[in-house]
Motif scaffolding. Structure first.
Motif, short mmCIF file in Angstrom:
data_model
loop_
_atom_site.label_atom_id
_atom_site.label_comp_id
_atom_site.label_asym_id
_atom_site.label_seq_id
_atom_site.Cartn_x
_atom_site.Cartn_y
_atom_site.Cartn_z
N PRO A 186 0.79 -1.24 0.00
CA PRO A 186 0.00 0.00 0.00
C PRO A 186 0.82 1.28 0.00
N TYR A 187 2.14 1.22 0.21
CA TYR A 187 2.93 2.43 0.37
C TYR A 187 3.82 2.76 -0.82
N GLY A 188 3.63 2.04 -1.93
CA GLY A 188 4.37 2.34 -3.15
C GLY A 188 5.87 2.37 -2.92
N GLU A 189 6.50 3.45 -3.37
CA GLU A 189 7.96 3.60 -3.27
C GLU A 189 8.39 4.41 -2.06
N LYS A 190 7.47 4.63 -1.12
CA LYS A 190 7.83 5.36 0.11
C LYS A 190 8.83 4.51 0.88
N PRO A 191 10.02 5.06 1.20
CA PRO A 191 11.00 4.27 1.96
C PRO A 191 10.39 3.74 3.26
N THR A 192 10.51 2.43 3.46
CA THR A 192 9.93 1.77 4.63
C THR A 192 11.01 0.94 5.30
N ILE A 193 11.19 1.18 6.59
CA ILE A 193 12.18 0.47 7.37
C ILE A 193 11.43 -0.47 8.32
N VAL A 194 11.71 -1.75 8.22
CA VAL A 194 11.06 -2.77 9.04
C VAL A 194 12.06 -3.26 10.08
N MET A 195 11.67 -3.15 11.34
CA MET A 195 12.52 -3.64 12.42
C MET A 195 12.28 -5.14 12.56
N THR A 196 13.32 -5.93 12.27
CA THR A 196 13.21 -7.39 12.35
C THR A 196 14.60 -8.01 12.40
N HIS A 197 14.67 -9.19 12.98
CA HIS A 197 15.92 -9.95 13.00
C HIS A 197 15.94 -11.00 11.89
N ARG A 198 14.80 -11.20 11.24
CA ARG A 198 14.69 -12.22 10.20
C ARG A 198 14.60 -11.57 8.83
N PRO A 199 15.16 -12.20 7.81
CA PRO A 199 15.05 -11.63 6.46
C PRO A 199 13.61 -11.64 5.97
N LEU A 200 13.30 -10.68 5.12
CA LEU A 200 11.98 -10.61 4.50
C LEU A 200 12.03 -11.34 3.16
N VAL A 201 11.01 -12.11 2.87
CA VAL A 201 10.93 -12.83 1.60
C VAL A 201 10.14 -11.96 0.62
N ASP A 202 10.72 -11.73 -0.54
CA ASP A 202 10.04 -11.01 -1.62
C ASP A 202 9.52 -9.64 -1.17
N ALA A 203 10.35 -8.88 -0.49
CA ALA A 203 9.94 -7.55 -0.01
C ALA A 203 9.84 -6.57 -1.16
N PRO A 204 8.93 -5.60 -1.08
CA PRO A 204 8.86 -4.55 -2.09
C PRO A 204 10.19 -3.79 -2.15
N SER A 205 10.48 -3.16 -3.29
CA SER A 205 11.79 -2.53 -3.50
C SER A 205 12.09 -1.40 -2.52
N ALA A 206 11.08 -0.72 -2.02
CA ALA A 206 11.30 0.41 -1.11
C ALA A 206 11.47 -0.03 0.35
N VAL A 207 11.37 -1.32 0.60
CA VAL A 207 11.43 -1.84 1.97
C VAL A 207 12.83 -2.33 2.30
N GLU A 208 13.32 -1.93 3.47
CA GLU A 208 14.60 -2.42 3.97
C GLU A 208 14.43 -2.84 5.42
N THR A 209 15.35 -3.64 5.91
CA THR A 209 15.24 -4.12 7.28
C THR A 209 16.37 -3.56 8.14
N ARG A 210 16.06 -3.44 9.41
CA ARG A 210 17.04 -3.07 10.43
C ARG A 210 16.72 -3.89 11.67
N SER A 211 17.73 -4.02 12.52
CA SER A 211 17.51 -4.65 13.82
C SER A 211 18.34 -3.88 14.83
N GLY A 212 18.12 -4.19 16.10
CA GLY A 212 18.92 -3.55 17.14
C GLY A 212 18.24 -2.36 17.77
N ASP A 213 19.06 -1.46 18.28
CA ASP A 213 18.62 -0.31 19.06
C ASP A 213 17.87 0.69 18.17
N LEU A 214 16.63 0.99 18.55
CA LEU A 214 15.83 1.93 17.76
C LEU A 214 16.44 3.33 17.75
#
Length: 175
Positions: free
Chosen positions: A65-93
């Motif tokens: 639903p968020y198109g190309e809006k940069p989206t940061i997902v807090m997770t320790h596990r990899p995302l499968v088939d994530a949209p191109s604008a989505v990236e992951t981070r873990s650790g201290d917010l």
């Protein structure tokens, strides 16, 4: 640090729940997001910060639903088939927040869930709390404010009635 505004825009029940215990939020279906400033929010933000569970719920809708809006997902596990604008981070917010500030984002939507919101409050990174308060008592479910969240003083900026007896409330952090 930067001048980033960290804004939580979320819906909750009268008893402070953001979802049922199973993560569903079918009880929100008759409350259109447009009545609660959602379009204005999306136009004003540079990025979205969310937890893994929130990401999985949003992914479950099919098209991202968020198109190309940069989206940061807090997770320790990899995302499968994530949209191109989505990236992951873990650790201290706080570290992740500093990274996003360094990118020059002026406004970031802290979408949820409760653990991300708690972590951002603990890091002193929640500036605006905008809520749709829906007139239903769920009795059980995921609380907006997780136990152990540090104190945050807020000042009321606006409160407007909406359809179905809901309220659109905006608070700003008092620092």
């Amino acid at each position: 640090m930067g001048n980033t505004i960290w804004q939580c825009h979320i819906a909750m029940s009268l008893d402070g729940r953001i979802a049922r215990a199973d993560g569903s939020f079918d009880w929100l279906e008759s409350y259109p997001p447009r009545e609660f400033g959602f379009d204005a929010l999306m136009a004003s933000i540079d990025a979205i910060l969310m937890g893994r569970d929130t990401y999985e719920v949003m992914r479950g809708f099919g098209e991202w639903p968020y198109g190309e809006k940069p989206t940061i997902v807090m997770t320790h596990r990899p995302l499968v088939d994530a949209p191109s604008a989505v990236e992951t981070r873990s650790g201290d917010l706080a570290v992740v927040a500093a990274e996003l500030e360094a990118r020059g984002y002026a406004r970031v939507w802290v979408e949820g869930g409760a653990q991300v919101i708690r972590g951002m409050i603990a890091a002193g990174k929640l500036d605006v709390l905008e809520m749709a308060i829906v007139p239903i008592v769920l009795g059980d479910g995921i609380p907006l404010i997780a136990p152990g969240t540090p104190e945050l003083k807020l000042a009321l900026k606006s409160c407007e009635p909406r359809s179905g007896g809901a309220l659109h409330v905006i608070y700003e952090a008092v620092r």
